[in-house]
Design a protein around this motif. Sequence first.
Motif, PDB file in Angstrom:
ATOM      1  N   ARG A 107       0.781  -1.236  -0.044  1.00 45.32           N
ATOM      2  CA  ARG A 107       0.048   0.082  -0.025  1.00 45.32           C
ATOM      3  C   ARG A 107       0.722   1.433   0.145  1.00 45.32           C
ATOM      4  NH1 ARG A 107      -3.971  -0.637   4.714  1.00 45.32           N
ATOM      5  NH2 ARG A 107      -3.739  -3.043   4.866  1.00 45.32           N
ATOM      6  N   ILE A 108       2.013   1.179   0.786  1.00 42.75           N
ATOM      7  CA  ILE A 108       2.962   2.350   0.761  1.00 42.75           C
ATOM      8  C   ILE A 108       3.355   2.585  -0.642  1.00 42.75           C
ATOM      9  CG2 ILE A 108       5.067   3.088   1.701  1.00 42.75           C
ATOM     10  CD1 ILE A 108       4.345   2.042   4.200  1.00 42.75           C
ATOM     11  N   GLU A 109       3.968   1.592  -1.362  1.00 44.16           N
ATOM     12  CA  GLU A 109       4.324   1.731  -2.539  1.00 44.16           C
ATOM     13  C   GLU A 109       3.300   2.292  -3.492  1.00 44.16           C
ATOM     14  OE1 GLU A 109       6.101  -1.743  -3.881  1.00 44.16           O
ATOM     15  OE2 GLU A 109       7.678  -1.915  -2.196  1.00 44.16           O
ATOM     16  N   GLU A 110       2.238   1.738  -3.555  1.00 47.14           N
ATOM     17  CA  GLU A 110       1.164   2.499  -4.176  1.00 47.14           C
ATOM     18  C   GLU A 110       0.688   3.834  -4.022  1.00 47.14           C
ATOM     19  OE1 GLU A 110      -2.397   0.046  -3.706  1.00 47.14           O
ATOM     20  OE2 GLU A 110      -1.547  -1.648  -4.549  1.00 47.14           O
ATOM     21  N   VAL A 112       3.063   5.909  -2.804  1.00 49.03           N
ATOM     22  CA  VAL A 112       4.193   6.645  -3.138  1.00 49.03           C
ATOM     23  C   VAL A 112       4.271   6.850  -4.525  1.00 49.03           C
ATOM     24  CG1 VAL A 112       6.584   6.516  -3.501  1.00 49.03           C
ATOM     25  CG2 VAL A 112       5.739   6.024  -1.204  1.00 49.03           C
ATOM     26  N   GLU A 113       3.954   5.922  -5.360  1.00 48.22           N
ATOM     27  CA  GLU A 113       3.684   6.065  -6.833  1.00 48.22           C
ATOM     28  C   GLU A 113       2.646   7.299  -7.184  1.00 48.22           C
ATOM     29  OE1 GLU A 113       4.896   5.876 -10.462  1.00 48.22           O
ATOM     30  OE2 GLU A 113       5.780   4.959  -8.857  1.00 48.22           O
ATOM     31  N   THR A 114       1.313   7.082  -6.594  1.00 53.12           N
ATOM     32  CA  THR A 114       0.452   8.125  -6.728  1.00 53.12           C
ATOM     33  C   THR A 114       1.017   9.394  -6.561  1.00 53.12           C
ATOM     34  OG1 THR A 114      -1.195   6.257  -6.174  1.00 53.12           O
ATOM     35  CG2 THR A 114      -1.891   8.582  -6.124  1.00 53.12           C
ATOM     36  N   VAL A 119       2.768  14.849  -7.634  1.00 54.12           N
ATOM     37  CA  VAL A 119       3.551  15.823  -7.899  1.00 54.12           C
ATOM     38  C   VAL A 119       4.191  16.240  -9.079  1.00 54.12           C
ATOM     39  CG1 VAL A 119       6.157  16.228  -7.054  1.00 54.12           C
ATOM     40  CG2 VAL A 119       4.594  15.331  -5.301  1.00 54.12           C
ATOM     41  N   ARG A 120       4.024  15.324  -9.911  1.00 52.43           N
ATOM     42  CA  ARG A 120       4.494  15.812 -11.501  1.00 52.43           C
ATOM     43  C   ARG A 120       3.552  16.398 -12.082  1.00 52.43           C
ATOM     44  NH1 ARG A 120       6.163   9.603 -12.796  1.00 52.43           N
ATOM     45  NH2 ARG A 120       8.118   9.395 -11.922  1.00 52.43           N
ATOM     46  N   LEU A 121       2.279  16.342 -11.828  1.00 52.56           N
ATOM     47  CA  LEU A 121       1.182  16.917 -12.402  1.00 52.56           C
ATOM     48  C   LEU A 121       1.147  18.305 -11.872  1.00 52.56           C
ATOM     49  CD1 LEU A 121      -1.960  14.531 -12.354  1.00 52.56           C
ATOM     50  CD2 LEU A 121      -0.501  15.486 -14.327  1.00 52.56           C
ATOM     51  N   LEU A 122       1.313  18.402 -10.612  1.00 55.37           N
ATOM     52  CA  LEU A 122       1.453  19.762  -9.750  1.00 55.37           C
ATOM     53  C   LEU A 122       2.690  20.558 -10.215  1.00 55.37           C
ATOM     54  CD1 LEU A 122       0.317  21.446  -7.629  1.00 55.37           C
ATOM     55  CD2 LEU A 122       1.638  20.568  -6.019  1.00 55.37           C
TER      56      LEU A 122
END
Length: 152
Positions: A107-110, A112-114, A119-122
């Motif tokens: 869940r943490i990896e999911e 983090v990816e989200t 962050v990239r979109l922002l």
Amino acid sequence: ESKRAREQESKRDRWRQTDGWHARDSPTSLSLCSLRTQVKQREAKIVHRIDEHERRTAQSFDDNKASRTRQIAVLKEELEAGERTDNRSDESRISEIMAEIKDIKGRIEELVETRRVQVRLLATQIVLVHLVAFKRSAICSHTSVVFPREGL
């Protein structure tokens, strides 16, 4: 007291009948010799009792040590048996915990990816906003028209 006095008198009579008795020997000197003999006998008895006591005490310590060693061995065996039972229950509990940890890591990896995507979109939106603002400021400086910032 009369019985005691008779016993002492009979002892004196026995001393007088022995070979070592002479008229010149006083009852005092005889009593000193007999006292020395009695003291030696008592000393021998006391020494014997002390030796016997030491022997019995040493044996008692050895017996006590042996019984404590046996009791400790029995307790260790009981503890080990209990630990084996506890280890089985702990093992199942630990496997459940490890499965839960794996699930949480997934869940943490999911997340983090989200979060990276967000962050990239922002960052892209911020860059676009700055580019639009820069273009507006460049256009405004040439034309004196000011665009409202709310529409961006």
